[in-house]
Scaffold this motif. Sequence first.
Motif, PDB file in Angstrom:
ATOM      1  N   VAL A  59       0.855  -1.190   0.000  1.00  0.00           N
ATOM      2  CA  VAL A  59       0.000   0.000   0.000  1.00  0.00           C
ATOM      3  C   VAL A  59       0.888   1.236   0.000  1.00  0.00           C
ATOM      4  N   VAL A  60       0.511   2.251  -0.777  1.00  0.00           N
ATOM      5  CA  VAL A  60       1.170   3.549  -0.750  1.00  0.00           C
ATOM      6  C   VAL A  60       0.097   4.598  -0.496  1.00  0.00           C
ATOM      7  N   TRP A  61       0.395   5.560   0.363  1.00  0.00           N
ATOM      8  CA  TRP A  61      -0.600   6.591   0.659  1.00  0.00           C
ATOM      9  C   TRP A  61       0.052   7.947   0.891  1.00  0.00           C
ATOM     10  N   THR A  62      -0.756   8.974   0.681  1.00  0.00           N
ATOM     11  CA  THR A  62      -0.327  10.356   0.899  1.00  0.00           C
ATOM     12  C   THR A  62      -0.995  10.890   2.149  1.00  0.00           C
ATOM     13  N   GLU A  63      -0.226  11.595   2.964  1.00  0.00           N
ATOM     14  CA  GLU A  63      -0.785  12.360   4.076  1.00  0.00           C
ATOM     15  C   GLU A  63      -0.527  13.831   3.807  1.00  0.00           C
ATOM     16  N   ALA A  64      -1.556  14.670   4.016  1.00  0.00           N
ATOM     17  CA  ALA A  64      -1.436  16.092   3.694  1.00  0.00           C
ATOM     18  C   ALA A  64      -1.917  16.944   4.845  1.00  0.00           C
ATOM     19  N   ASN A  65      -1.237  18.058   5.038  1.00  0.00           N
ATOM     20  CA  ASN A  65      -1.674  19.103   5.974  1.00  0.00           C
ATOM     21  C   ASN A  65      -2.162  20.265   5.122  1.00  0.00           C
ATOM     22  N   ILE A  66      -3.462  20.409   4.988  1.00  0.00           N
ATOM     23  CA  ILE A  66      -4.013  21.403   4.068  1.00  0.00           C
ATOM     24  C   ILE A  66      -3.802  22.828   4.566  1.00  0.00           C
ATOM     25  N   LEU A  67      -3.471  22.998   5.831  1.00  0.00           N
ATOM     26  CA  LEU A  67      -3.281  24.349   6.369  1.00  0.00           C
ATOM     27  C   LEU A  67      -1.961  24.960   5.903  1.00  0.00           C
ATOM     28  N   ASP A  68      -0.908  24.150   5.806  1.00  0.00           N
ATOM     29  CA  ASP A  68       0.382  24.705   5.385  1.00  0.00           C
ATOM     30  C   ASP A  68       0.868  24.133   4.052  1.00  0.00           C
ATOM     31  N   GLY A  69       0.071  23.253   3.423  1.00  0.00           N
ATOM     32  CA  GLY A  69       0.419  22.743   2.101  1.00  0.00           C
ATOM     33  C   GLY A  69       1.499  21.686   2.082  1.00  0.00           C
ATOM     34  N   THR A  70       1.841  21.102   3.213  1.00  0.00           N
ATOM     35  CA  THR A  70       2.883  20.073   3.254  1.00  0.00           C
ATOM     36  C   THR A  70       2.270  18.687   3.056  1.00  0.00           C
ATOM     37  N   TRP A  71       3.094  17.747   2.604  1.00  0.00           N
ATOM     38  CA  TRP A  71       2.627  16.384   2.351  1.00  0.00           C
ATOM     39  C   TRP A  71       3.739  15.384   2.645  1.00  0.00           C
ATOM     40  N   ARG A  72       3.320  14.149   2.850  1.00  0.00           N
ATOM     41  CA  ARG A  72       4.251  13.050   3.095  1.00  0.00           C
ATOM     42  C   ARG A  72       3.763  11.802   2.360  1.00  0.00           C
ATOM     43  N   ILE A  73       4.715  11.015   1.853  1.00  0.00           N
ATOM     44  CA  ILE A  73       4.417   9.762   1.185  1.00  0.00           C
ATOM     45  C   ILE A  73       4.887   8.610   2.074  1.00  0.00           C
ATOM     46  N   TYR A  74       3.973   7.682   2.348  1.00  0.00           N
ATOM     47  CA  TYR A  74       4.300   6.485   3.127  1.00  0.00           C
ATOM     48  C   TYR A  74       3.972   5.243   2.308  1.00  0.00           C
ATOM     49  N   SER A  75       4.634   4.141   2.640  1.00  0.00           N
ATOM     50  CA  SER A  75       4.260   2.856   2.056  1.00  0.00           C
ATOM     51  C   SER A  75       4.495   1.757   3.077  1.00  0.00           C
ATOM     52  N   ALA A  76       3.824   0.628   2.851  1.00  0.00           N
ATOM     53  CA  ALA A  76       4.003  -0.539   3.710  1.00  0.00           C
ATOM     54  C   ALA A  76       3.731  -1.782   2.881  1.00  0.00           C
ATOM     55  N   ALA A  77       4.424  -2.858   3.207  1.00  0.00           N
ATOM     56  CA  ALA A  77       4.260  -4.115   2.481  1.00  0.00           C
ATOM     57  C   ALA A  77       3.062  -4.883   3.010  1.00  0.00           C
ATOM     58  N   LEU A  78       2.434  -5.656   2.139  1.00  0.00           N
ATOM     59  CA  LEU A  78       1.341  -6.555   2.513  1.00  0.00           C
ATOM     60  C   LEU A  78       1.828  -7.990   2.436  1.00  0.00           C
ATOM     61  N   SER A  79       1.531  -8.775   3.464  1.00  0.00           N
ATOM     62  CA  SER A  79       1.886 -10.186   3.468  1.00  0.00           C
ATOM     63  C   SER A  79       0.782 -10.950   4.181  1.00  0.00           C
ATOM     64  N   ASN A  80       0.155 -11.881   3.474  1.00  0.00           N
ATOM     65  CA  ASN A  80      -0.937 -12.678   4.029  1.00  0.00           C
ATOM     66  C   ASN A  80      -2.034 -11.803   4.640  1.00  0.00           C
ATOM     67  N   GLY A  81      -2.297 -10.696   3.988  1.00  0.00           N
ATOM     68  CA  GLY A  81      -3.354  -9.807   4.438  1.00  0.00           C
ATOM     69  C   GLY A  81      -2.962  -8.870   5.554  1.00  0.00           C
ATOM     70  N   GLU A  82      -1.734  -8.973   6.049  1.00  0.00           N
ATOM     71  CA  GLU A  82      -1.269  -8.123   7.141  1.00  0.00           C
ATOM     72  C   GLU A  82      -0.374  -7.014   6.603  1.00  0.00           C
ATOM     73  N   LEU A  83      -0.615  -5.785   7.064  1.00  0.00           N
ATOM     74  CA  LEU A  83       0.185  -4.644   6.640  1.00  0.00           C
ATOM     75  C   LEU A  83       1.411  -4.508   7.516  1.00  0.00           C
ATOM     76  N   GLY A  84       2.577  -4.404   6.894  1.00  0.00           N
ATOM     77  CA  GLY A  84       3.817  -4.280   7.636  1.00  0.00           C
ATOM     78  C   GLY A  84       4.054  -2.869   8.161  1.00  0.00           C
ATOM     79  N   THR A  85       5.265  -2.627   8.612  1.00  0.00           N
ATOM     80  CA  THR A  85       5.622  -1.324   9.178  1.00  0.00           C
ATOM     81  C   THR A  85       5.677  -0.260   8.094  1.00  0.00           C
ATOM     82  N   ALA A  86       5.069   0.876   8.382  1.00  0.00           N
ATOM     83  CA  ALA A  86       5.056   1.977   7.417  1.00  0.00           C
ATOM     84  C   ALA A  86       6.423   2.649   7.367  1.00  0.00           C
ATOM     85  N   ALA A  87       6.818   3.055   6.160  1.00  0.00           N
ATOM     86  CA  ALA A  87       8.084   3.765   5.956  1.00  0.00           C
ATOM     87  C   ALA A  87       7.800   5.095   5.274  1.00  0.00           C
ATOM     88  N   LEU A  88       8.417   6.159   5.779  1.00  0.00           N
ATOM     89  CA  LEU A  88       8.309   7.474   5.147  1.00  0.00           C
ATOM     90  C   LEU A  88       9.224   7.503   3.930  1.00  0.00           C
TER      91      LEU A  88
END
Length: 460
Positions: A183-212
Amino acid sequence: EVEYTGGDGPVDAVYRAGDAGWVVQVTPATSFSGTLSVMVGVDMEGKCTGVSIVATGETSGLGSNASKPAFKDQFIGKSGTLAVSKDAVTSCSAATPGDFTEIEDSSTVLGLSGTYELPYGTLVWASDDSLAACLVPTDGSKPLTKVVLLSLSSGNQTTAISQAKGQEEGFEIYDVRACATGVVWTEANILDGTWRIYSAALSNGELGTAALAEEGGADWETPTLAASSGYAFWQVLPKKDGSASKEASRLMRARFGSSDTEEAYASKGRMCTPPYATGDSVVITPRAAASSSRYQLTRINAQSASVVDSLVLPSSMKPLEAGYGDTGFMFSFEAIYNFGEGIANLGTYIPASTVQPDTDAEGNASYSLVPWFRHGVTPTAPPAWCGGWIIAKDSYNVCGFSPESKQYFLLEVKSGAPSFGDYLASTGSVKRVVTYSNIDNTTLQGESQQYCCVRVWEPV
């Protein structure tokens, strides 16, 4: 010399030749003996004006014959830009079917294999045949959204991300894509226009540790996403009016769950569409090499980050959506052009027969040599392929088209759907088609219904 950021390995340098065009210095990846260096002239219309071999160690009487005019001059006037005649395009839509015949019972082509309910206002994306990524609104104001993964085979719904990693800093989950491996996802702070991209691996339906993977500020657009073959992709564009407006656009990638990132492709100026996952690859639309006015549909292998196919559109034509299916590149226009012959009108264009990703003996782009199909409505979603059918979003229904048999069908829309009907969530060539609509309905008994209806269709 001008700065070149097109991402094509063989290109060494690009030189501006005044108003005449450009000179491109190229070193092919392989040659029989030593280094082969070639200078190619390109005019303002993208046509070859001449070829000069400036360094070669090829065999006399064999490879060295490439320096002779009989070989070099065959490329003059040639162009890789798409050119489609009006006679080569067949059009169809639900409102104007032309000579296409409707299959009135769509269940004889695509059967409904699952119907699932999620909270009203949910957005859905299906990048492969195993699961769909769902951005789901919550009942409260903090967090605003969460990520739910929907199994397309069982209908199981798993809350993968309950809130943004940066929730306490004012971030919310803004966008998400997923495939069987992560999974890859975006997190955004609409007040100051900043964003971050995170991803995590999927294995047997379980999401692993998120990485920035990356974070950015208000001078950059919030990135768009794709997920394919073990990698998270995100496309970073400079804002038109920001201090980074002259910077290159970048397609970045990282293995799911890794903070080790790399640039998969760079483009001078802003890319035209978001990236789209399609099987084992990702489709983007950067600027064409040595041109500020042409866009190049580009298919990139997800695992190797190498370009495996490309198609240059005529000057100033801007696609709204893009993709890659059974027959090659697909693209759509929301504007009508007074040039472009067969592709001048608005709508979605798909090759009606398979295109080989190369050129013919005369140097013409293969995409210019095949018949094309046009879905003639204003585009609102990228198209897909399933079971040999082109799948596209019409004005109200999601439809299937066969240019070969001249047939089409309409998938039924749930009662209570909004005025634009069902939305197509699938992209690329798929074995399952996913559609959804947010239902707001009152039953005959006066019961109010509000929910997101996700439906999965499979070839019969």
